[in-house]
Write an enzyme that holds these catalytic residues in place. Structure first.
Site, mmCIF file in Angstrom:
data_model
loop_
_atom_site.group_PDB
_atom_site.id
_atom_site.type_symbol
_atom_site.label_atom_id
_atom_site.label_comp_id
_atom_site.label_asym_id
_atom_site.label_seq_id
_atom_site.Cartn_x
_atom_site.Cartn_y
_atom_site.Cartn_z
ATOM 1 N N HIS A 76 26.752 58.739 28.284
ATOM 2 C CA HIS A 76 25.625 59.297 27.651
ATOM 3 C C HIS A 76 25.666 60.689 28.794
ATOM 4 C CE1 HIS A 76 23.749 56.102 25.051
ATOM 5 N NE2 HIS A 76 24.015 54.852 25.854
ATOM 6 N N ASP A 111 30.617 50.883 21.761
ATOM 7 C CA ASP A 111 30.028 50.208 22.630
ATOM 8 C C ASP A 111 29.160 49.929 20.874
ATOM 9 O OD1 ASP A 111 27.501 49.799 24.104
ATOM 10 O OD2 ASP A 111 28.496 51.536 25.462
ATOM 11 N N HIS A 113 26.239 50.867 20.852
ATOM 12 C CA HIS A 113 25.747 51.935 20.475
ATOM 13 C C HIS A 113 25.974 54.304 20.532
ATOM 14 C CE1 HIS A 113 24.728 51.496 24.459
ATOM 15 N NE2 HIS A 113 24.534 53.355 24.813
#
Length: 122
Positions: A76, A111, A113
């Site tokens: 992220h 993952d 997401h």
């Protein structure tokens, strides 16, 4: 880079004087930001990022066919901002290193997401 300098210097003890830079980089108090400041934040970033860069180096020099960094994968983080408990995007740095030697790199995020920081980088 200013963001790296920020991570190198931020500590729980100096958060009061770094408030504006904390907001700028999405790092702050627990409960207020999803990327809290903690003792040893920069060495933590060095260790997991170094693992991914070392994996890339081993793939490049042929000493490994597969490289896994179980402490990495902080997908992220942006180039100048933490996000989603991710401070440095080790994946992007490893891919950039691999692209110096290979024309294409396949990145598969397993993952549950979206890895928005990796997407934004490329």
């Amino acid at each position: 880079d200013e963001y790296i300098d920020f991570l190198r210097n931020i500590t729980p003890d100096n958060m009061d004087v770094m408030h504006e830079r904390m907001k700028q980089h999405n790092v702050g108090f627990v409960g207020q930001y999803d990327c809290p400041v903690f003792d040893g934040i920069f060495p933590f970033c060095q260790i997991f990022t170094g693992g991914s860069l070392d994996g890339a180096a081993r793939l490049i020099d042929g000493s490994a066919d597969v490289a896994i960094n179980w402490s990495g994968g902080l997908h992220h983080a942006k180039s100048d901002e933490a996000s989603g408990f991710c401070y440095i995007n080790d994946i992007v740095l490893a891919i950039l290193e691999l692209l110096k030697y290979y024309p294409r790199v396949l990145y598969v995020d397993i993952d549950v997401h979206h890895g928005d920081g990796v997407q934004d980088a490329f």
